[in-house]
Scaffold this motif. Structure first.
Motif, mmCIF file in Angstrom:
data_model
loop_
_atom_site.group_PDB
_atom_site.id
_atom_site.type_symbol
_atom_site.label_atom_id
_atom_site.label_comp_id
_atom_site.label_asym_id
_atom_site.label_seq_id
_atom_site.Cartn_x
_atom_site.Cartn_y
_atom_site.Cartn_z
ATOM 1 N N CYS A 284 12.060 8.868 10.778
ATOM 2 C CA CYS A 284 12.933 8.666 11.757
ATOM 3 C C CYS A 284 13.553 7.509 11.437
ATOM 4 N N ALA A 285 14.971 7.416 11.648
ATOM 5 C CA ALA A 285 15.946 6.420 11.692
ATOM 6 C C ALA A 285 15.721 5.018 12.052
ATOM 7 N N ASP A 286 14.812 4.940 13.088
ATOM 8 C CA ASP A 286 14.219 3.700 13.656
ATOM 9 C C ASP A 286 13.214 3.191 12.783
ATOM 10 N N ASN A 287 12.685 3.745 11.771
ATOM 11 C CA ASN A 287 11.586 3.074 10.873
ATOM 12 C C ASN A 287 12.072 2.553 9.722
ATOM 13 N N SER A 288 12.599 1.404 9.871
ATOM 14 C CA SER A 288 13.117 0.670 8.771
ATOM 15 C C SER A 288 12.172 0.386 7.787
ATOM 16 N N ALA A 289 11.065 0.042 7.764
ATOM 17 C CA ALA A 289 9.791 -0.070 6.929
ATOM 18 C C ALA A 289 9.664 0.963 5.863
ATOM 19 N N SER A 290 9.561 2.255 6.517
ATOM 20 C CA SER A 290 9.641 3.380 5.567
ATOM 21 C C SER A 290 10.731 3.695 5.019
ATOM 22 N N ILE A 291 12.105 3.371 5.505
ATOM 23 C CA ILE A 291 13.111 3.707 4.798
ATOM 24 C C ILE A 291 13.169 2.648 3.528
ATOM 25 N N HIS A 292 12.850 1.434 3.879
ATOM 26 C CA HIS A 292 13.044 0.440 2.797
ATOM 27 C C HIS A 292 11.868 0.782 1.754
ATOM 28 N N MET A 293 10.851 1.450 2.095
ATOM 29 C CA MET A 293 9.769 1.673 0.980
ATOM 30 C C MET A 293 10.125 2.949 0.183
ATOM 31 N N PHE A 294 10.840 3.686 0.953
ATOM 32 C CA PHE A 294 11.208 4.968 0.044
ATOM 33 C C PHE A 294 12.136 4.593 -0.834
ATOM 34 N N THR A 295 13.337 3.836 -0.430
ATOM 35 C CA THR A 295 14.406 3.285 -1.247
ATOM 36 C C THR A 295 13.917 2.494 -2.248
ATOM 37 N N ARG A 296 13.120 1.746 -2.110
ATOM 38 C CA ARG A 296 12.576 0.705 -3.164
ATOM 39 C C ARG A 296 12.116 1.497 -4.307
ATOM 40 N N THR B 216 0.750 -1.106 0.177
ATOM 41 C CA THR B 216 -0.272 -0.006 -0.111
ATOM 42 C C THR B 216 0.862 1.409 0.041
ATOM 43 N N GLY B 217 2.019 1.338 0.710
ATOM 44 C CA GLY B 217 2.714 2.467 0.840
ATOM 45 C C GLY B 217 3.400 2.688 -0.535
ATOM 46 N N SER B 218 3.902 1.870 -1.332
ATOM 47 C CA SER B 218 4.436 1.805 -2.716
ATOM 48 C C SER B 218 3.543 2.612 -3.418
ATOM 49 N N ALA B 219 2.176 1.901 -3.437
ATOM 50 C CA ALA B 219 1.322 2.462 -4.399
ATOM 51 C C ALA B 219 0.905 3.896 -3.733
ATOM 52 N N SER B 220 0.889 4.119 -2.887
ATOM 53 C CA SER B 220 0.559 5.411 -2.465
ATOM 54 C C SER B 220 1.602 6.488 -2.818
ATOM 55 N N ILE B 221 2.860 6.110 -2.874
ATOM 56 C CA ILE B 221 4.074 6.783 -3.305
ATOM 57 C C ILE B 221 3.722 7.070 -4.862
#
Length: 165
Positions: free
Chosen positions: A123-135, A98-103
């Motif tokens: 936040c650097a603790d948020n590995s899921a969002s970091i992965h989503m944005f870099t992907r 859902t996050g990738s589709a939203s981006i």
């Protein structure tokens, strides 16, 4: 998975979206608010006077899953071609694409409105969002150490950028 729909924010959506946001305030370091946000403050953060900036409710099977928005990066005219992207999903919908589709949706919206660059601060603790944005093609452009203090300790933030035009 049924296709997602992105509907423009309506006033009636705000309490549900505020509950999602406040979940992250209370249970994670992903938001640097330390106390739940009240309705007037949250409303101000998701309703934008300028139509170039919008908040969309992410819908699937007529159920809201969260929201995605593009908002001003800074309030100076030279920054008008840069937008800041924010996504918050109900915890049960995290990790399902859902996050990738939203981006992808908000990038299309931003291109149509003449944006050149998009920024996301996480936040650097948020590995899921970091992965989503870099992907999705965002590159780390800044790392700020110990800029937020929550739950008795300092937290870092990472800023990502994508040139879209």
């Amino acid at each position: 998975m049924s296709s997602l729909l992105f509907k423009p924010l309506e006033t009636s959506d705000i309490p549900f979206l505020m509950d999602i946001y406040n979940h992250f305030v209370l249970h994670t370091t992903y938001s640097f608010h330390t106390e739940p946000v009240a309705l007037p403050e949250f409303t101000e953060s998701v309703i934008h006077a300028n139509p170039r900036y919008q908040t969309y409710v992410i819908m699937q099977n007529e159920m809201p899953q969260g929201y995605v928005q593009i908002m001003p990066h800074k309030k100076k005219q030279a920054y008008d071609t840069t937008g800041e992207v924010t996504i918050y999903l109900h915890p049960t919908y995290v990790g399902k694409g859902t996050g990738s589709a939203s981006i992808q949706y908000i990038e299309t919206f931003a291109k149509e409105r003449g944006f050149h660059s998009l920024i996301a601060t996480v936040c650097a603790d948020n590995s899921a969002s970091i992965h989503m944005f870099t992907r999705n093609g965002y590159q780390q452009c800044a790392y700020y150490r110990e800029v937020g203090f929550k739950w008795g300790q300092f937290h870092d933030i990472v800023t990502f950028q994508k040139i879209i035009s």
